[in-house]
Scaffold this active site. Structure first.
Site, PDB file in Angstrom:
ATOM      1  CG  HIS A 209      39.237  48.716  34.429  1.00 31.96           C
ATOM      2  ND1 HIS A 209      38.064  48.338  35.031  1.00 31.96           N
ATOM      3  CD2 HIS A 209      40.137  48.835  35.441  1.00 31.96           C
ATOM      4  CE1 HIS A 209      38.262  48.228  36.333  1.00 31.96           C
ATOM      5  NE2 HIS A 209      39.503  48.536  36.612  1.00 31.96           N
TER       6      HIS A 209
ATOM      7  CG  ASP B   8      47.123  48.448  36.899  1.00 31.74           C
ATOM      8  OD1 ASP B   8      46.048  48.996  36.638  1.00 31.74           O
ATOM      9  OD2 ASP B   8      48.036  48.997  37.541  1.00 31.74           O
TER      10      ASP B   8
HETATM   11  P1  GDP Z   1      42.944  46.392  34.724  1.00 30.77           P
HETATM   12  O1  GDP Z   1      43.106  47.644  35.490  1.00 30.77           O
HETATM   13  O2  GDP Z   1      42.937  45.174  35.594  1.00 30.77           O
HETATM   14  O3  GDP Z   1      41.799  46.412  33.761  1.00 30.77           O
HETATM   15  O4  GDP Z   1      44.271  46.255  33.833  1.00 30.77           O
HETATM   16  P2  GDP Z   1      44.933  47.421  32.937  1.00 30.77           P
HETATM   17  O5  GDP Z   1      44.117  47.576  31.734  1.00 30.77           O
HETATM   18  O6  GDP Z   1      45.236  48.608  33.765  1.00 30.77           O
HETATM   19  O7  GDP Z   1      46.342  46.773  32.624  1.00 30.77           O
HETATM   20  C1  GDP Z   1      46.470  45.570  31.941  1.00 30.77           C
HETATM   21  C2  GDP Z   1      47.294  45.826  30.669  1.00 30.77           C
HETATM   22  O8  GDP Z   1      47.687  44.586  30.109  1.00 30.77           O
HETATM   23  C3  GDP Z   1      46.507  46.528  29.574  1.00 30.77           C
HETATM   24  O9  GDP Z   1      47.378  47.360  28.877  1.00 30.77           O
HETATM   25  C4  GDP Z   1      46.010  45.389  28.696  1.00 30.77           C
HETATM   26  O10 GDP Z   1      45.785  45.779  27.355  1.00 30.77           O
HETATM   27  C5  GDP Z   1      47.177  44.457  28.788  1.00 30.77           C
HETATM   28  N1  GDP Z   1      46.880  43.025  28.674  1.00 30.77           N
HETATM   29  C6  GDP Z   1      45.791  42.345  29.111  1.00 30.77           C
HETATM   30  N2  GDP Z   1      45.965  41.019  28.921  1.00 30.77           N
HETATM   31  C7  GDP Z   1      47.192  40.871  28.360  1.00 30.77           C
HETATM   32  C8  GDP Z   1      47.964  39.741  27.966  1.00 30.77           C
HETATM   33  O11 GDP Z   1      47.572  38.601  28.112  1.00 30.77           O
HETATM   34  N3  GDP Z   1      49.197  39.994  27.435  1.00 30.77           N
HETATM   35  C9  GDP Z   1      49.678  41.253  27.278  1.00 30.77           C
HETATM   36  N4  GDP Z   1      50.906  41.381  26.748  1.00 30.77           N
HETATM   37  N5  GDP Z   1      48.988  42.341  27.658  1.00 30.77           N
HETATM   38  C10 GDP Z   1      47.767  42.148  28.202  1.00 30.77           C
HETATM   39  P1  IMO Z   2      42.767  49.258  38.411  1.00 29.90           P
HETATM   40  O1  IMO Z   2      41.279  49.173  38.526  1.00 29.90           O
HETATM   41  C1  IMO Z   2      46.680  49.937  40.313  1.00 29.90           C
HETATM   42  C2  IMO Z   2      46.672  52.268  44.018  1.00 29.90           C
HETATM   43  C3  IMO Z   2      47.440  53.563  43.849  1.00 29.90           C
HETATM   44  C4  IMO Z   2      47.947  53.751  45.267  1.00 29.90           C
HETATM   45  C5  IMO Z   2      46.786  53.246  46.111  1.00 29.90           C
HETATM   46  C6  IMO Z   2      45.859  54.320  46.630  1.00 29.90           C
HETATM   47  O2  IMO Z   2      43.254  49.905  37.169  1.00 29.90           O
HETATM   48  O3  IMO Z   2      43.402  47.937  38.709  1.00 29.90           O
HETATM   49  P2  IMO Z   2      44.106  55.950  45.488  1.00 29.90           P
HETATM   50  O4  IMO Z   2      44.272  56.974  44.420  1.00 29.90           O
HETATM   51  O5  IMO Z   2      43.114  54.894  45.169  1.00 29.90           O
HETATM   52  O6  IMO Z   2      43.872  56.554  46.832  1.00 29.90           O
HETATM   53  O7  IMO Z   2      45.548  55.245  45.590  1.00 29.90           O
HETATM   54  O8  IMO Z   2      46.039  52.372  45.272  1.00 29.90           O
HETATM   55  N1  IMO Z   2      45.618  52.032  43.009  1.00 29.90           N
HETATM   56  C7  IMO Z   2      45.778  51.274  41.925  1.00 29.90           C
HETATM   57  N2  IMO Z   2      46.860  50.633  41.447  1.00 29.90           N
HETATM   58  N3  IMO Z   2      45.493  49.830  39.661  1.00 29.90           N
HETATM   59  C8  IMO Z   2      44.389  50.441  40.142  1.00 29.90           C
HETATM   60  O9  IMO Z   2      43.179  50.289  39.596  1.00 29.90           O
HETATM   61  C9  IMO Z   2      44.505  51.223  41.311  1.00 29.90           C
HETATM   62  N4  IMO Z   2      43.646  51.963  42.027  1.00 29.90           N
HETATM   63  C10 IMO Z   2      44.321  52.430  43.063  1.00 29.90           C
HETATM   64  O10 IMO Z   2      48.479  53.422  42.927  1.00 29.90           O
HETATM   65  O11 IMO Z   2      49.049  52.911  45.510  1.00 29.90           O
HETATM   66 MG    MG Z   3      44.342  49.327  35.543  1.00 31.67          MG
END
Ligand code: GDP
Ligand code: IMO
Ligand code: MG
Length: 457
Positions: free
Chosen positions: A63, A35
């Site tokens: 994502h 994330d």
């Molecule tokens: P990923 O799994 O690595 O793609 O990340 P996620 O999308 O799960 O989580 C990142 C969150 O942060 C999302 O809700 C994005 O919209 C948000 N985000 C990304 N860059 C920024 C930033 O620079 N500032 C803020 N406030 N939010 C951001």
């Molecule tokens: P993105 O791509 C955050 C974590 C789960 C758990 C561990 C194992 O959005 O960054 P699983 O279901 O994969 O067997 O869970 O891994 N986990 C993540 N945490 N972002 C993710 O993906 C994750 N994918 C798996 O929370 O601790």
């Molecule tokens: Mg994510």
């Protein structure tokens, strides 16, 4: 025919042009526990590449891509899908839940995003079935009952681990290509479901849960239908990648999950079940080891983690809650509150090295505005001494105490800054501290979720 929103002309996408992506194919990878904002970065960079490729994980990933006021949450489909002229490839290393994928495709189409020949799914990828979900949930329950809640991995419950386990077991696995042959699928499912029903019934009993046996014929009917729905996208993506690269096309590899969740190199056993680092690209996409020219590490300005496992800099106080509130740190996939803490530079230095990161995108810097003091972890105290290496063992990581350096915080909102010099001096010093400790330049700083909210240095 779906009407494609004119997203390419929205402001912001040109801003990354100053970022040094080197030459050749590029990898985007998360440097913490997930994330970090990989979706935003892949969406930004996708403009420069011809193919965007997922190589690991499954629908455990979430994502988010924000274009203007519109937010897209992608789980299995690569984050390049908003560009109609790009190929989006789900590689062989991904585990695919057809139900989730079909829902995701339909959801995008309803929002006028084209998903047609621009999505390709590997016929070698493995299929997540309903018994994988139950197995995932029952293993977590059993661990919790037998050893306490702290021993649970805290999975996303998406059947990821059981599906990868079946892939390694071989005889109980199903690949996407196999959904096309109903007769063979039927006989294979008869065998698999017999084994699964026996195992799951025993496990459910152990957990005090009712168990409804799976029906092989019913599953066969449902999954051949899913196979038909997805068939227009299914192909030999390994070959597609080889031919595309030979023809001079440029590839962007999109890491899912993140390096500290890598099954070999993360905080095992509190990890996911695939190689989420760049090391997974080669096996998970079917390309040679020399393929990637530039590796971009994506990291948050602080730490978060979802699920169980050690997190040395976790904050259980109002500071942690404030980061969670301001950063909206709730999971894209499960909605769970994310554990929040100070930036752990020991961990990031380790993951940057492991992935061979050339350039860093520092995300969510805006979230840290308003803290009087910012702390960064630069070492660990362990067994009476100091260590600066990231431990291989989760037990050791659980026992370490972070050594912090305190830095002055910044009051000013940074969400409208577009130049490094516009950032308050304390924020610039924070960025420079990261570069100095990790030994990799921070080429991009993100100050908000939207495409235009970036600073390129
Ligand atoms: P990923 O799994 O690595 O793609 O990340 P996620 O999308 O799960 O989580 C990142 C969150 O942060 C999302 O809700 C994005 O919209 C948000 N985000 C990304 N860059 C920024 C930033 O620079 N500032 C803020 N406030 N939010 C951001
Ligand atoms: P993105 O791509 C955050 C974590 C789960 C758990 C561990 C194992 O959005 O960054 P699983 O279901 O994969 O067997 O869970 O891994 N986990 C993540 N945490 N972002 C993710 O993906 C994750 N994918 C798996 O929370 O601790
Ligand atoms: Mg994510």
């Amino acid at each position: 025919m779906a009407k494609q929103p004119d997203i390419q002309t929205l402001p912001g996408t040109e801003l990354f042009e100053g970022f040094d992506l080197g030459t050749g194919h590029c990898a985007v990878v998360g440097l913490q526990w997930g994330d970090e904002g990989k979706g935003k970065i892949v969406d930004l960079f996708a403009r420069k590449y011809d193919l965007i490729v997922r190589y690991n994980g499954g629908a455990n990933a979430g994502h988010s891509v924000q274009v203007g006021a519109d937010r897209y949450a992608l789980h299995l489909i690569p984050s390049g899908i908003l560009y109609p002229d790009k190929f989006n490839v789900i590689g062989n290393g991904v585990v695919i839940d057809p139900v989730v994928l079909i829902k995701e495709i339909e959801g995008l189409r309803q929002r006028s995003v084209e998903v047609a020949a621009n999505l390709r799914i590997s016929n070698r990828a493995h299929v997540v079935l309903p018994y994988h979900h139950l197995q995932d949930q029952l293993y977590e329950s059993a661990l919790s009952i037998l050893r306490g809640d702290g021993e649970k991995i805290g999975t996303t419950g998406r059947g990821i681990g059981p599906c990868y386990a079946d892939k390694a077991l071989r005889s109980t696995a199903i690949r996407v290509g196999e959904l096309a042959d109903a007769d063979q699928l039927a006989s294979k499912l008869q065998l698999i479901v017999t084994i699964k029903n026996a195992q799951l019934a025993a496990l459910a009993q152990q957990c005090g849960q009712d168990f409804e046996p799976f029906d092989a014929d019913q599953l066969c009917e449902q999954y051949t239908q899913h196979g038909r729905t997805l068939s227009q996208h299914v192909c030999d993506t390994t070959r597609l990648l080889h031919e595309s690269m030979d023809a001079g096309k440029q590839v962007l590899f999109e890491g899912a999950n993140a390096t500290l969740l890598d099954v070999d190199h993360g905080t095992y056993p509190f990890v996911t079940s695939s190689n989420c680092s760049t090391l997974g690209i080669y096996a998970g996409a079917g390309v040679p080891g020399s393929t990637v020219g530039a590796t971009v590490g994506v990291m948050k300005a602080y730490s978060t983690r979802v699920g169980g496992g050690p997190m040395p800099t976790e904050l259980h106080d109002t500071v942690g809650q404030r980061i969670r509130d301001v950063g909206r740190e709730y999971g894209t996939t499960t909605g769970r509150p994310r554990r929040c803490g100070w930036l752990d530079l020991v961990a990031v230095r380790y993951t940057a090295k492991l992935n061979g990161v050339n350039n860093i995108c520092l995300m969510l810097l805006d979230v840290l505005a308003g803290h009087e003091i910012l702390k960064v972890c630069v070492g660990y105290r362990y067994a009476g001494g100091e260590v600066d290496a990231f431990p291989a063992d989760a037990g050791t990581l659980e026992a370490v105490e972070p050594i912090y350096e305190e830095m002055a915080g910044f009051d000013q909102e940074v969400t409208e800054c577009r130049e490094f010099d516009q950032l308050p001096p304390q924020a610039r010093a924070y960025v420079e501290k990261i570069e100095q400790h990790v030994g990799v330049p921070v080429g991009m700083i993100s100050v908000g979720p939207r495409r235009d909210q970036v600073i390129v240095r």
